[in-house]
Design a protein around this motif. Sequence first.
Motif, PDB file in Angstrom:
ATOM      1  N   LEU A 129       0.417  -1.085   0.201  1.00 37.10           N
ATOM      2  CA  LEU A 129      -0.007   0.263  -0.380  1.00 37.10           C
ATOM      3  C   LEU A 129       0.520   1.585  -0.012  1.00 37.10           C
ATOM      4  CD1 LEU A 129      -3.057  -0.819   2.251  1.00 37.10           C
ATOM      5  CD2 LEU A 129      -2.902  -0.840   0.046  1.00 37.10           C
ATOM      6  N   ASN A 132       1.913   2.545  -3.480  1.00 37.53           N
ATOM      7  CA  ASN A 132       0.728   2.810  -4.122  1.00 37.53           C
ATOM      8  C   ASN A 132       0.661   1.063  -4.861  1.00 37.53           C
ATOM      9  OD1 ASN A 132       0.358   5.153  -3.247  1.00 37.53           O
ATOM     10  ND2 ASN A 132       1.707   5.805  -4.572  1.00 37.53           N
ATOM     11  N   LYS A 134      -1.562  -2.928  -4.672  1.00 36.23           N
ATOM     12  CA  LYS A 134      -2.472  -3.397  -4.036  1.00 36.23           C
ATOM     13  C   LYS A 134      -2.387  -4.604  -3.170  1.00 36.23           C
ATOM     14  CE  LYS A 134      -6.241  -2.876  -7.483  1.00 36.23           C
ATOM     15  NZ  LYS A 134      -7.136  -2.975  -7.926  1.00 36.23           N
ATOM     16  N   TYR A 141      -7.300  -2.229   7.258  1.00 34.95           N
ATOM     17  CA  TYR A 141      -8.592  -1.909   6.511  1.00 34.95           C
ATOM     18  C   TYR A 141      -8.455  -0.272   6.990  1.00 34.95           C
ATOM     19  CZ  TYR A 141      -8.668  -2.234  11.608  1.00 34.95           C
ATOM     20  OH  TYR A 141      -7.957  -1.886  13.327  1.00 34.95           O
ATOM     21  N   ALA A 142      -9.565  -0.465   6.711  1.00 35.12           N
ATOM     22  CA  ALA A 142     -10.273   1.368   6.675  1.00 35.12           C
ATOM     23  C   ALA A 142     -11.386   1.369   7.325  1.00 35.12           C
ATOM     24  CB  ALA A 142      -9.787   2.494   6.082  1.00 35.12           C
ATOM     25  N   ASP A 144     -15.029   3.905   7.391  1.00 29.43           N
ATOM     26  CA  ASP A 144     -15.202   5.333   7.409  1.00 29.43           C
ATOM     27  C   ASP A 144     -16.468   5.721   8.603  1.00 29.43           C
ATOM     28  OD1 ASP A 144     -18.440   3.398   7.964  1.00 29.43           O
ATOM     29  OD2 ASP A 144     -18.022   2.973   5.906  1.00 29.43           O
ATOM     30  N   TYR A 150     -12.945  -1.422   5.572  1.00 30.52           N
ATOM     31  CA  TYR A 150     -13.559  -1.568   4.930  1.00 30.52           C
ATOM     32  C   TYR A 150     -12.263  -1.564   4.406  1.00 30.52           C
ATOM     33  CZ  TYR A 150     -12.760   3.360   3.649  1.00 30.52           C
ATOM     34  OH  TYR A 150     -11.421   4.569   3.517  1.00 30.52           O
ATOM     35  N   ASN A 152      -9.209  -0.773   1.009  1.00 33.58           N
ATOM     36  CA  ASN A 152      -8.751  -0.339   0.598  1.00 33.58           C
ATOM     37  C   ASN A 152      -7.921  -0.660  -0.681  1.00 33.58           C
ATOM     38  OD1 ASN A 152      -9.845   1.597   0.198  1.00 33.58           O
ATOM     39  ND2 ASN A 152      -8.612   2.866   1.876  1.00 33.58           N
ATOM     40  N   ASP A 153      -7.732  -1.138  -1.697  1.00 34.19           N
ATOM     41  CA  ASP A 153      -7.009  -1.511  -2.923  1.00 34.19           C
ATOM     42  C   ASP A 153      -6.676  -2.907  -2.327  1.00 34.19           C
ATOM     43  OD1 ASP A 153      -6.574   0.725  -4.027  1.00 34.19           O
ATOM     44  OD2 ASP A 153      -5.263   1.467  -2.661  1.00 34.19           O
TER      45      ASP A 153
END
Length: 187
Positions: A129, A132, A134, A141-142, A144, A150, A152-153
Amino acid sequence: MNKYYIISVLVVFLVSSCKKKANDYGVIKSRLEKVLIEDQKYRNPIYDPIKQNPIDAKNLTIVTHIIDSLGWLGKDKIGNDANLALFAVIQHANTLAVMEKYLPVMKEAAKKGDADKRQLAYLIDRVELANNRKQIYGTQYAVDEKGKVYFNDLLDSANVNSRRKSMNLYPIEDYIRKIDSSAGDRK
């Protein structure tokens, strides 16, 4: 006294003292256990970078010196917490260069059983990550604005669980439930 005798005695002394230091894992274990505590000091429950960053810098110096001198020491030599400290400090390094430098060292250690494959998956994903790319294993995780977890990538999400299994990680759905109890119905 013969100068060769003196040199021989000094060489034997230096070699034996180096071996003693290399085999004195009790001291290293104790220091790394303290490093692990310090690594988490201002990270949980809320991360405070102003207080944690100087500790991280000090811990990084200690851990990189140990790894550079003795390699990635396994649990069999230093115990679980001290071994975990090696990973945690590299994972929390504030520069990608440090993570990238020690990633191959950790990969080799994991092949030998000296590093945990699950932890290796976390470091791999963090490096991916940061570059940049995947993430491979879905460890990063992130959350919201509604507090939902969720990812990302994520590379090839349909096959993430087989990759996770290869690293001794449980299925991503279980991981989501663990970190977000309201995500139980997500697939």
